[in-house]
Design an enzyme around this catalytic site. Sequence first.
Site, PDB file in Angstrom:
ATOM      1  N   ASP A 174      -6.089 -20.222  22.821  1.00 55.10           N
ATOM      2  CA  ASP A 174      -6.544 -18.966  22.224  1.00 55.10           C
ATOM      3  C   ASP A 174      -6.038 -17.773  23.035  1.00 55.10           C
ATOM      4  O   ASP A 174      -6.288 -17.671  24.234  1.00 55.10           O
ATOM      5  CB  ASP A 174      -8.074 -18.954  22.180  1.00 55.10           C
ATOM      6  CG  ASP A 174      -8.627 -17.965  21.166  1.00 55.10           C
ATOM      7  OD1 ASP A 174      -7.990 -16.923  20.950  1.00 55.10           O
ATOM      8  OD2 ASP A 174      -9.691 -18.249  20.605  1.00 55.10           O
TER       9      ASP A 174
ATOM     10  N   HIS B 147      -7.075 -19.443  18.222  1.00 56.15           N
ATOM     11  CA  HIS B 147      -8.009 -18.570  17.507  1.00 56.15           C
ATOM     12  C   HIS B 147      -8.076 -18.866  16.017  1.00 56.15           C
ATOM     13  O   HIS B 147      -8.474 -18.043  15.221  1.00 56.15           O
ATOM     14  CB  HIS B 147      -7.709 -17.085  17.732  1.00 56.15           C
ATOM     15  CG  HIS B 147      -8.930 -16.215  17.617  1.00 56.15           C
ATOM     16  ND1 HIS B 147      -9.993 -16.325  18.478  1.00 56.15           N
ATOM     17  CD2 HIS B 147      -9.282 -15.242  16.735  1.00 56.15           C
ATOM     18  CE1 HIS B 147     -10.929 -15.456  18.136  1.00 56.15           C
ATOM     19  NE2 HIS B 147     -10.521 -14.794  17.090  1.00 56.15           N
TER      20      HIS B 147
ATOM     21  N   SER C  46     -15.826 -15.910  16.876  1.00 56.28           N
ATOM     22  CA  SER C  46     -15.133 -14.759  17.437  1.00 56.28           C
ATOM     23  C   SER C  46     -16.143 -13.653  17.754  1.00 56.28           C
ATOM     24  O   SER C  46     -17.020 -13.846  18.592  1.00 56.28           O
ATOM     25  CB  SER C  46     -14.033 -14.292  16.480  1.00 56.28           C
ATOM     26  OG  SER C  46     -13.131 -13.440  17.152  1.00 56.28           O
TER      27      SER C  46
END
Length: 432
Positions: free
Chosen positions: A383, A412, A297
């Site tokens: 995501d 995610h 991320s």
Amino acid sequence: MKNLTLILLSLFTWQTLIAQPPPDHQWVEVIVSPNNSDWLYEIGEEAEFTVTVLKRNVPLENATIKYSIGPEKMAATIENEVVLNYGAIKISGGTMKTPGFLRCYVSTEVDGKTYSGWATAGFEPEKIKATVQKPVNFNIFWNEALAENAKLPLDTKMTLLPERCTEKVNVYHVSLQNWKRGARLYGILCVPKAEGKYPAVLKVPGAGIRPYYGDVQFAEDGVISFEIGIHGISVIMPQQNYDDLLAGWNNQYWNNNVNDKDAFFYKRVYMGVVRANDFITALPQWDGKNLGVMGGSQGGSLSLVTAGLDKRVTAASPIHPAMCDMTGYLEGRAGGWPHYLADTTKWSRASHPDVLETIGYYDAVNFARQIRVPVLFSFGFNDTTCPPTSVYAAYNSVTSPKETFLAVESSHWIFPEQYEKQRAWMMKQLKK
């Protein structure tokens, strides 16, 4: 017993800090499946989605679903409401005329509670081109910033953490001077006790503020690891301290001074990752040639940034990287986290030129364009935080050897298999 307790604590903390898949079985599950098993389509090819609603693993008949289909993060082009007479239905999703991703989002209400699911079809994503522009003086800007930062003495402070050490590994709480005199960068160093020269890996963090425990296993396997925080505060405080900071003065830190490229929060961070490498490469145990960087991320974007800024890096492995092609929204498609430009009624090239200028210097794509070492990307099509359109914009900008390890259904979260692949790949790169 002490080491066993440490390992169990580390595993527990690791599991609570990373994004995890949802439970295998929710009370009601909405399953959306593309008709192509790899979720990939050619431009102009018709995509079809099968929707199933399960309750106790049994198709729920007569469930009413609402669905919308359109380019990810954009307004829907198809919206409808239907009843599942037999617990499942096939929906025509249409196609795309340009490379990108088409998302089918489905929701249903059962006993007053709403459940949802989605699937995202990719249309020739390897042809997605980045929208973000690279400033003419991009390299000058960063070279000057790093040169100025390098004038600060590292002023390294290392504190052994005996309770975290193992028979083979020493673990230290480390701080370095970074950004300005008196400001610090903190991290956890794990280094093999046995004399010798070892490759090293820098582990960069996802968004948020938290303690860190270091990666003892890497050091057990003969790789120095240095896991850093980015907020200039100790990384061994109780979790409550970090929760208080995030709720207070550092709430939504990613927005701090986004209208000023020289004062933007991430300038300190980007200088810090190189500073961390200054520390690693000065260690007498480093082998002098192998240095990896990895993260997820925000840490995924920092992996790209570090590899693009620092020629000492020999391998990079981002998982669902953020901050990629953030200007995508201005071209009618999804951009990367933190989604500064998502509200195009508020943001435009004309209304916020200062923000756009800043983004050009900090977008991970512009660093990806400079990478000359092997890169492994891992991410998912579902995501919603780091949209695959933005990630492919970065992936397609890398000209060095690269590969993907896709977890298409991931929204995610990170599957254990992704971590295993990332780790095995990094070990292979560092042990060449």
